[in-house]
Design a protein around this motif. Structure first.
Motif, PDB file in Angstrom:
ATOM      1  N   ILE A 110       0.832  -1.209   0.000  1.00  0.00           N
ATOM      2  CA  ILE A 110       0.000   0.000   0.000  1.00  0.00           C
ATOM      3  C   ILE A 110       0.867   1.260   0.000  1.00  0.00           C
ATOM      4  CG2 ILE A 110      -1.623   1.347   1.387  1.00  0.00           C
ATOM      5  CD1 ILE A 110      -2.947  -1.305   2.200  1.00  0.00           C
ATOM      6  N   TYR A 113       2.441   1.684  -3.389  1.00  0.00           N
ATOM      7  CA  TYR A 113       1.434   2.101  -4.364  1.00  0.00           C
ATOM      8  C   TYR A 113       1.131   3.593  -4.215  1.00  0.00           C
ATOM      9  CZ  TYR A 113      -2.974   2.212  -6.962  1.00  0.00           C
ATOM     10  OH  TYR A 113      -3.970   2.521  -7.854  1.00  0.00           O
ATOM     11  N   ARG A 114       0.962   4.051  -2.986  1.00  0.00           N
ATOM     12  CA  ARG A 114       0.665   5.467  -2.762  1.00  0.00           C
ATOM     13  C   ARG A 114       1.840   6.349  -3.155  1.00  0.00           C
ATOM     14  NH1 ARG A 114      -2.689   4.726   2.878  1.00  0.00           N
ATOM     15  NH2 ARG A 114      -4.768   4.929   1.952  1.00  0.00           N
ATOM     16  N   ARG A 117       1.344   6.336  -7.007  1.00  0.00           N
ATOM     17  CA  ARG A 117       0.072   6.804  -7.582  1.00  0.00           C
ATOM     18  C   ARG A 117      -0.541   8.001  -6.858  1.00  0.00           C
ATOM     19  NH1 ARG A 117       1.658   2.740 -10.309  1.00  0.00           N
ATOM     20  NH2 ARG A 117       0.203   1.318 -11.359  1.00  0.00           N
ATOM     21  N   PHE A 123      -7.950   2.725   1.133  1.00  0.00           N
ATOM     22  CA  PHE A 123      -7.897   1.272   1.304  1.00  0.00           C
ATOM     23  C   PHE A 123      -8.693   0.885   2.549  1.00  0.00           C
ATOM     24  CE2 PHE A 123      -4.207   2.131  -1.285  1.00  0.00           C
ATOM     25  CZ  PHE A 123      -4.138   1.045  -2.143  1.00  0.00           C
ATOM     26  N   ASP A 287      -6.249  -1.233 -11.030  1.00  0.00           N
ATOM     27  CA  ASP A 287      -4.880  -0.731 -11.067  1.00  0.00           C
ATOM     28  C   ASP A 287      -4.041  -1.355  -9.952  1.00  0.00           C
ATOM     29  OD1 ASP A 287      -2.923   1.116 -12.214  1.00  0.00           O
ATOM     30  OD2 ASP A 287      -3.079   2.207 -10.321  1.00  0.00           O
ATOM     31  N   PHE A 288      -4.628  -1.522  -8.766  1.00  0.00           N
ATOM     32  CA  PHE A 288      -3.875  -2.089  -7.639  1.00  0.00           C
ATOM     33  C   PHE A 288      -3.566  -3.564  -7.880  1.00  0.00           C
ATOM     34  CE2 PHE A 288      -3.559  -3.608  -3.119  1.00  0.00           C
ATOM     35  CZ  PHE A 288      -2.384  -2.918  -2.823  1.00  0.00           C
ATOM     36  N   PHE A 291      -0.681  -3.684 -10.069  1.00  0.00           N
ATOM     37  CA  PHE A 291       0.494  -3.275  -9.293  1.00  0.00           C
ATOM     38  C   PHE A 291       1.038  -4.441  -8.473  1.00  0.00           C
ATOM     39  CE2 PHE A 291       2.239  -1.752  -5.270  1.00  0.00           C
ATOM     40  CZ  PHE A 291       3.234  -0.882  -5.702  1.00  0.00           C
TER      41      PHE A 291
END
Length: 309
Positions: A110, A113-114, A117, A123, A287-288, A291
């Motif tokens: 997470i 990802y942050r 993005r 989440f 998208d996640f 990823f």
């Protein structure tokens, strides 16, 4: 009928409890109850019925939810699409995850990802066991779950990491000084490990068969469910444990971990991201998932695991 009522309905259908739903929505329970009652009055149908202290969907509620999930996801995607045109990813991702990824892998994913993005994706993470999580995935409670691989019609399961199988012994055990051990080295000892019926237990049964383990000489006590109890049994009962090395394995002052020198031990237990093939996923959820398929999390190193040279 308004959007707030529909989001309230969706949340109550997810958690099946008025108090929990109102807390997560940051509204009062009477306000939630009034909104649901008004929605039912407008539709001329009961969407929920009591089930002890919980609420569960009626047949009309199930039918309504299947379409509302699509409609609300479409709205969220429309918002996300506009923001993505300006380089931003937004939306809400609902994830169910087993305990052994909640303390290391998932938080790392997470954060990464942050970092890539941006901070606009929300989440919502729940913890549970593999079977229940995948059942709730099928019902649409989650966008995805991270568990042991799970084979179910219509479900996609993609491996994202592996968990290692090793041996744990008391510090004064005769094997404690070894750099590594084999399954043959464990013959003659009482070895506590996983129940046969649980997913990781089935993986272990296959592993033992693939390595031609002599089960007559390998005294396996297969009564245990997770690494918490396996580590405790070593510490308190002076036993040997055949266990995965996860964040559930609590470090005890009188135990040590020995790598298992068998092919495939380091890749013993695959962990997958699972999602329903025909689910109407938000752009953020899609998208996640992409990823996670390429994300390489730092390998979890237990504090008692021997340092790599």
């Amino acid at each position: 009928m308004n959007l707030s009522q529909l989001y309230y309905f969706q949340k109550l259908a997810e958690v099946q409890h008025y108090t929990r739903a109102s807390e997560e929505l940051y509204i009062t329970q009477p306000a939630l109850s009034h909104a649901i009652s008004a929605l039912e009055d407008e539709l001329g149908a009961n969407l929920f019925q009591k089930d002890g202290r919980n609420m569960r969907l009626t047949e009309d509620g199930e039918a309504f939810k299947s379409q509302i999930d699509i409609a609300l996801t479409a709205i969220d995607n429309a918002v996300a699409e506009v923001k993505s045109r300006h380089g931003l990813v937004s939306g809400t991702i609902r994830i169910g995850a087993m305990a052994t990824v909640c303390a290391d892998y998932l938080p790392a994913a997470i954060k990464s990802y942050r970092d890539e993005r941006g901070p606009l994706v929300e989440f919502i993470v729940s913890q549970g066991e593999t079977g229940n999580l995948n059942q709730r995935l099928e019902k649409g409670v989650y966008d995805m779950v991270i568990t042991s691989p799970f084979s179910q019609p219509g479900m996609v399961s993609k491996c994202v990491l592996y968990q290692e199988l090793a041996v744990v012994v008391p510090t004064d055990h005769e094997l404690a000084s070894r750099d590594s051990v084999t399954l043959k080295d464990l013959e003659g000892y009482d070895v506590v490990t996983y129940q046969k019926s649980i997913p990781v237990g089935k993986e272990l049964t296959k592993f033992l068969k693939d390595h031609d383990a002599d089960l007559d000489k390998l005294h396996l006590i297969r009564n245990y469910e997770d690494e918490v109890i396996l580590g405790a049994m070593v510490s308190h009962e002076n036993l040997v444990a055949l266990t995965m090395i996860t964040t559930n394995l609590i470090a005890q002052p009188n135990m040590c971990i020995i790598p298992l020198a068998e092919e495939g031990a380091k890749e013993f237990n695959p962990v997958s991201v699972n999602y329903m093939q025909k689910a109407f996923l938000s752009l953020a959820a899609q998208d996640f998932i992409k990823f996670l398929e390429t994300f390489e999390a730092p390998k979890y190193r237990h504090p008692l695991y021997p340092a790599e040279e």
